[in-house]
Motif scaffolding. Structure first.
Motif, short mmCIF file in Angstrom:
data_model
loop_
_atom_site.label_atom_id
_atom_site.label_comp_id
_atom_site.label_asym_id
_atom_site.label_seq_id
_atom_site.Cartn_x
_atom_site.Cartn_y
_atom_site.Cartn_z
N GLY A 117 -18.17 1.24 -2.96
CA GLY A 117 -16.83 0.66 -3.05
C GLY A 117 -15.91 1.47 -3.94
N ALA A 118 -16.41 1.87 -5.11
CA ALA A 118 -15.58 2.65 -6.02
C ALA A 118 -15.23 4.00 -5.42
CB ALA A 118 -16.31 2.83 -7.35
N GLU A 169 -9.90 -2.72 2.08
CA GLU A 169 -10.40 -4.07 2.33
C GLU A 169 -11.92 -4.10 2.23
OE1 GLU A 169 -10.23 -8.16 3.31
OE2 GLU A 169 -8.54 -6.81 2.97
N TYR A 170 -12.55 -3.11 2.84
CA TYR A 170 -14.01 -3.02 2.81
C TYR A 170 -14.51 -2.75 1.39
CZ TYR A 170 -18.72 -1.50 4.17
OH TYR A 170 -20.08 -1.37 4.30
N ALA A 171 -13.79 -1.88 0.67
CA ALA A 171 -14.19 -1.57 -0.70
C ALA A 171 -14.17 -2.83 -1.57
CB ALA A 171 -13.26 -0.51 -1.29
N ASN A 203 -7.30 -3.31 -5.11
CA ASN A 203 -6.31 -4.18 -4.47
C ASN A 203 -4.88 -3.83 -4.86
OD1 ASN A 203 -8.27 -5.79 -3.08
ND2 ASN A 203 -8.77 -6.71 -5.06
N SER A 204 -4.71 -3.26 -6.04
CA SER A 204 -3.38 -2.80 -6.43
C SER A 204 -2.98 -1.58 -5.61
CB SER A 204 -3.36 -2.47 -7.93
OG SER A 204 -3.64 -3.62 -8.70
N LEU A 205 -3.94 -0.69 -5.37
CA LEU A 205 -3.68 0.45 -4.49
C LEU A 205 -3.37 -0.04 -3.08
CD1 LEU A 205 -3.62 3.53 -4.12
CD2 LEU A 205 -6.10 3.44 -3.72
N HIS A 206 -4.05 -1.07 -2.65
CA HIS A 206 -3.78 -1.70 -1.35
C HIS A 206 -2.31 -2.15 -1.28
CE1 HIS A 206 -5.91 -4.20 1.98
NE2 HIS A 206 -4.64 -4.02 2.31
N LEU A 207 -1.83 -2.76 -2.36
CA LEU A 207 -0.42 -3.17 -2.41
C LEU A 207 0.51 -1.97 -2.31
CD1 LEU A 207 -0.39 -5.90 -5.23
CD2 LEU A 207 -0.13 -6.28 -2.77
N VAL A 233 -8.24 -14.76 -6.43
CA VAL A 233 -9.68 -14.81 -6.70
C VAL A 233 -10.40 -13.75 -5.88
CG1 VAL A 233 -11.77 -16.20 -6.55
CG2 VAL A 233 -9.62 -17.24 -7.32
N LYS A 234 -10.09 -13.69 -4.60
CA LYS A 234 -10.71 -12.69 -3.73
C LYS A 234 -10.12 -11.32 -3.96
CE LYS A 234 -11.72 -11.64 1.13
NZ LYS A 234 -11.60 -12.10 2.54
N TYR A 235 -8.81 -11.27 -4.25
CA TYR A 235 -8.12 -9.99 -4.40
C TYR A 235 -7.46 -9.88 -5.78
CZ TYR A 235 -8.42 -9.98 0.74
OH TYR A 235 -8.86 -10.02 2.05
N PRO A 236 -8.22 -9.71 -6.83
CA PRO A 236 -7.61 -9.54 -8.15
C PRO A 236 -6.83 -8.23 -8.20
CG PRO A 236 -9.95 -9.04 -8.25
CD PRO A 236 -9.70 -9.61 -6.88
#
Length: 476
Positions: A117-118, A169-171, A203-207, A233-236
């Motif tokens: 994931g990382a 998302e997978y990460a 998740n911040s990179l996702h944003l 909770v799922k996406y901190p």
């Protein structure tokens, strides 16, 4: 060009003898020369390699495009003479992608989901940098030289971005606090094995990716952003400056990139657009970004111009160029708040845009220890006080991205804020904005030119083709 380069790999010379024992393999294995690089070591090198990419190429190119800093004496590069540096392209493909793929394969075989994931987060970060700078680029076949793919095909920005969103998302699913750390326990030089921090960065990179495509695909951007912001909770995500994704350099032989470059060529100066804006806004960050000139004032140099003498224009503050132990930031909490502010204002997420806007400014100021009273005064200033204007968000984001020039350049092309002109002594004419993109490196053209899309038009090395998400009109 795409062959895997992993410096830690070694070949062991094997020989046969007439007699052997059941312990032969153990006895004849040199622990100092492993046959395969340890996954954790390669993972750490990927982090180091990505942060090193924020070196001289950043100071020479995107930092001047966005009006943050500029060259004061050797101005050829500021005036677009010659092609751009190939370091971003070469380093990402020859080192980052190959090594990341190596770690991903090994982590999957060993069942190290957190390491997978990382590594996916780092790989997404690196490819975002490449496609934002060049546009269409190899992605799905990149870093697969070990599998015989040495002339990879190109993928569109849309294909790259959509897959990066899926990979992040997978990460996020792979990163689980209760799962084994494996190599992350000792080799995570970014977050020291803190999986919750990796999830926040992910998740911040996702944003970031979602807001980048919001002008070209609003529905996808809105769906991705609301999904993350509606389920913390799922996406901190990054929640304070303590969550910032940064690598602090140890000094010695491993010196922070801007400081390393400044040691050899110290003609960089603060650029006029940023200094003038900070002066007009009475921005308390000016004292941390820049040094005063001889008369005690601040003065920025026009991009492309030469300084008249060494102290005629403000130098970059020592915090950024005389700090061997300085950090390289991959992403900051302030950026997340500005993304939230824009998303709220555009109806992608619930919440009060003003609150996020002010939180972003506050976080940026607090990075430098600016007092709460001074921050409050700044927020109430005539140029800064909330006026329900999305351009305020864009401008404050630009200010906060000082020392993150690659990201600032992408955002300026997306928003056209601030609206800057090319360098004053530009070697080329006919353009009304700073560069749109980097031209492909000459070596890539020679070795893989057949795969470069015919639709990509390159003009004066830096213009001609607007990146997919760059929807500005009337620019050239």
């Amino acid at each position: 060009m795409r062959t895997k380069i992993i410096t830690a790999l070694f070949f062991i010379a094997m020989f046969f003898v007439s007699s052997c024992t059941k312990n032969f393999e153990e006895i004849n294995t040199d622990p100092n020369n492993p046959s395969e690089a340890p996954l954790g070591n390669v993972f750490a090198y990927v982090i180091k390699d990505i942060t090193a990419r924020f070196g001289s190429a950043e100071m020479l190119h995107p930092a001047s495009y966005v009006g943050h800093i500029t060259k004061g004496f050797y101005t050829d590069v500021s005036n677009y003479i010659g092609p751009p540096s190939a370091s971003l392209w070469n380093g990402t493909y020859r080192v980052t992608m190959s090594n990341a793929n190596f770690v991903l394969r090994g982590a999957e075989e060993e069942g190290y989901n957190n390491l997978r994931g990382a590594t996916l987060v780092l790989k997404a970060y690196a490819m975002q940098m490449v496609t934002d700078a060049y546009g269409q680029a190899p992605y799905f076949e990149a870093g697969l030289g070990s599998e015989g793919i040495i002339t990879p095909s190109y993928d569109t920005e849309k294909e790259i971005y959509y897959d990066l969103l899926q990979q992040l998302e997978y990460a996020n699913e792979l990163l689980v606090d209760t799962a084994i750390l494996g190599p992350l326990e000792f080799n995570d030089i970014l977050y020291n094995g803190n999986i919750e921090q990796w999830k926040k960065f992910c998740n911040s990179l996702h944003l970031r990716l979602a807001i980048r495509i919001s002008n070209i695909d609003e529905s996808t951007a809105s769906a991705e952003i609301s999904k993350i912001l509606n389920d913390p909770v799922k996406y901190p995500i990054l929640e304070s400056n303590s969550d910032n994704a940064l690598l602090a350099y140890p000094g010695g032989e491993w010196v922070e990139p801007w400081t390393q470059y400044h040691k050899s060529i110290n003609d960089n100066r603060m650029a006029k657009p940023l200094v003038d804006t900070l002066l007009n806004y009475a921005d308390p960050r000016l004292a941390f970004y820049a040094d005063t000139i001889d008369d005690g004032t601040y003065k920025g140099l026009e991009v492309g111009a030469q300084y008249t003498h060494l102290r005629s224009h403000s130098k970059i503050d020592a915090l950024f160029v005389e700090n061997e132990l300085g950090p390289v930031f991959l992403m900051k909490y302030a950026e997340v708040e500005f993304i939230k502010a824009e998303a709220m204002m555009r109806g992608f997420a619930g919440g009060v845009a003003q609150d996020a806007y002010e939180a972003g400014i506050t976080a940026s100021c607090e990075e430098y220890g600016i007092s709460s009273d001074d921050i409050t005064t700044y927020l109430e200033g005539p140029e800064v006080v909330w006026a329900d204007d999305i351009n305020q968000i864009y401008l404050q984001k630009w200010i906060s991205l000082f020392r993150q020039s690659w990201e600032a350049w992408a955002e300026m092309r997306r928003t056209d804020i601030p609206k800057l002109s090319p360098a004053v002594n530009s070697s080329v004419s006919g353009h009304n904005r700073p560069p749109f993109r980097f031209s492909y490196p000459d070596l890539e053209v020679k070795l893989n030119g057949a795969n470069i899309p015919a639709a990509v038009v390159e003009d004066d090395h830096y213009w001609g083709y607007q990146i997919w998400w760059d929807t500005r009109t009337g620019v050239q």
